[in-house]
Write an enzyme that holds these catalytic residues in place. Structure first.
Site, PDB file in Angstrom:
ATOM      1  N   ASP A   8       0.858  -1.184   0.000  1.00  0.00           N
ATOM      2  CA  ASP A   8       0.000   0.000   0.000  1.00  0.00           C
ATOM      3  C   ASP A   8       0.895   1.235   0.000  1.00  0.00           C
ATOM      4  O   ASP A   8       1.683   1.438   0.929  1.00  0.00           O
ATOM      5  CB  ASP A   8      -0.900  -0.023   1.238  1.00  0.00           C
ATOM      6  CG  ASP A   8      -2.016   1.005   1.170  1.00  0.00           C
ATOM      7  OD1 ASP A   8      -2.177   1.635   0.118  1.00  0.00           O
ATOM      8  OD2 ASP A   8      -2.716   1.175   2.179  1.00  0.00           O
ATOM      9  N   ASP A 102      -2.841   2.477  -6.074  1.00  0.00           N
ATOM     10  CA  ASP A 102      -1.790   2.532  -5.060  1.00  0.00           C
ATOM     11  C   ASP A 102      -1.712   1.317  -4.150  1.00  0.00           C
ATOM     12  O   ASP A 102      -0.995   1.349  -3.147  1.00  0.00           O
ATOM     13  CB  ASP A 102      -1.965   3.792  -4.214  1.00  0.00           C
ATOM     14  CG  ASP A 102      -3.280   3.825  -3.454  1.00  0.00           C
ATOM     15  OD1 ASP A 102      -4.204   3.082  -3.839  1.00  0.00           O
ATOM     16  OD2 ASP A 102      -3.382   4.598  -2.484  1.00  0.00           O
ATOM     17  N   GLU A 103      -2.409   0.234  -4.472  1.00  0.00           N
ATOM     18  CA  GLU A 103      -2.283  -0.947  -3.617  1.00  0.00           C
ATOM     19  C   GLU A 103      -2.566  -2.224  -4.395  1.00  0.00           C
ATOM     20  O   GLU A 103      -3.292  -2.215  -5.393  1.00  0.00           O
ATOM     21  CB  GLU A 103      -3.215  -0.860  -2.400  1.00  0.00           C
ATOM     22  CG  GLU A 103      -4.685  -0.765  -2.732  1.00  0.00           C
ATOM     23  CD  GLU A 103      -5.564  -0.772  -1.490  1.00  0.00           C
ATOM     24  OE1 GLU A 103      -5.270  -1.535  -0.545  1.00  0.00           O
ATOM     25  OE2 GLU A 103      -6.559  -0.018  -1.472  1.00  0.00           O
TER      26      GLU A 103
END
Length: 359
Positions: A8, A102-103
């Site tokens: 993350d 983003d993860e």
């Protein structure tokens, strides 16, 4: 036993802006629009210290942090950096399941690098991300997705945390219910009202009780309370919907203004669909009134929606079914697909002679 890593990125949008603009570094920063109707899309860690967070109104964010700096989002840049990061993931495993820009989950049980310990892989990935992008990431490591996701939040920013099989059940028992992956604010409030405040409290409920209280999701809560999650990392996860919405500059019940907004939103949705080759047959109109009440209307047709005139026509039909005596604050459109729709399309295009198994 599987080895799952959840990576993350730390304050992804805001961190990119601070990386690219020296004047933002070390200062409370919000990505978004600072106007009366603005919303925070992302906040730097300096801003979070004041209680500023994503989805907060800009007005409230400024009240909490008078020195807050706003900057516009640059989604093309974020998408480009996300691709860089994903390329790093694929150096270690083919089993990568992105959740957003983003993860992502990574199954490194059989790593392409032949490394024995997931901790070493996670540390190496974090180091490569920093070297190539100048950004920090946090990593959670465990034997299932539920625990890996929780672990990645544990030592943010730039964290690395492991939940081992020996410690997993005890860890979950002590976990606050709002920190469970998959339990949102409203569900957490309901659980608190029922005296369920921790994983241990949740564990005291039978599966039948939880299903009665929360529907089929109750079975998931029952398993999670025991640190069980049998889902595999799925690199071919099917995206279920594409949408766009807009908070209006002023609340309105003017039909011409709402139609104009729909025109722009439908064009944006279609552009997003074309970019990722998305298909769907169901159109959903979302309306948020000035009193924050949210309603939705939907329509499913027999063919896939591929052009603007058809999408806009359906969107208008749905709008005409909505009560606009009250003023409207937000309007949005999304296109949804279903597993059966995708299977039908695949079978049609590829002329398969055998039925698809479950995705």
């Amino acid at each position: 036993m599987r080895k799952i890593i959840h990576i993350d990125m730390d304050a992804f949008y805001a961190s990119i802006e601070q990386r690219d603009h020296e004047e933002f570094r070390g200062k409370p920063l919000a990505v978004g629009f600072s106007g009366e109707r603005g919303v925070v899309a992302a906040a730097s860690y300096e801003a979070r210290k004041f209680g500023v967070h994503s989805a907060m109104s800009s007005k409230q964010a400024i009240q909490r942090c008078p020195n807050l700096i706003f900057t516009s989002a640059r989604f093309e840049i974020y998408r480009s950096v996300s691709k860089q990061i994903r390329n790093i993931f694929f150096q270690y495993t083919d089993l990568v399941e992105p959740l957003s820009f983003d993860e992502a989950f990574l199954d490194v049980t059989n790593s392409l690098k032949n490394k024995e310990f997931a901790r070493d892989i996670a540390k190496e990935i974090k180091d490569k991300i920093f070297k190539e992008t100048g950004l920090t990431a946090s990593a959670g490591i465990s034997f299932n997705k539920f625990l890996a996701k929780i672990a990645s939040d544990y030592n943010k920013p730039d964290g690395l945390f492991i939940i081992t099989p020996q410690k997993a059940e005890k860890f979950v028992e002590n976990l606050r219910i709002e920190n469970f992956f998959g339990i949102g604010k409203k569900t957490a409030e309901k659980m608190h009202q029922l005296g369920i405040n921790t994983g241990w409290d949740l564990k005291q409920k039978s599966e039948e009780e939880l299903i009665k209280l929360f529907g089929k999701q109750g079975s998931v809560y029952y398993l999670n309370a025991r640190a069980i999650d049998n889902r595999e990392v799925n690199p071919n996860r099917i995206r279920k919907s594409v949408g766009s919405e807009n908070t209006l500059m002023e609340d309105t019940n003017s039909l011409p203004k709402l139609c104009s907004e729909l025109d722009s939103i439908c064009r944006d949705v279609l552009q997003r669909m074309n970019k990722i080759s998305f298909k769907g047959r169901t159109v959903i109109l979302k309306i948020k009134y000035s009193d924050f009440k949210v309603i939705s209307k939907s329509k499913t047709i027999t063919s896939f929606i591929t052009d603007f005139p058809l999408l806009y026509k359906i969107a208008l039909e749905l709008l005409y079914t909505v009560n606009i005596d009250k003023k409207i604050r937000l309007i949005g459109i999304s296109i949804k697909n279903s597993k059966s729709e995708l299977m039908e399309d695949m079978q049609k295009n590829f002329q398969l002679k055998i039925p698809f198994k479950d995705f």
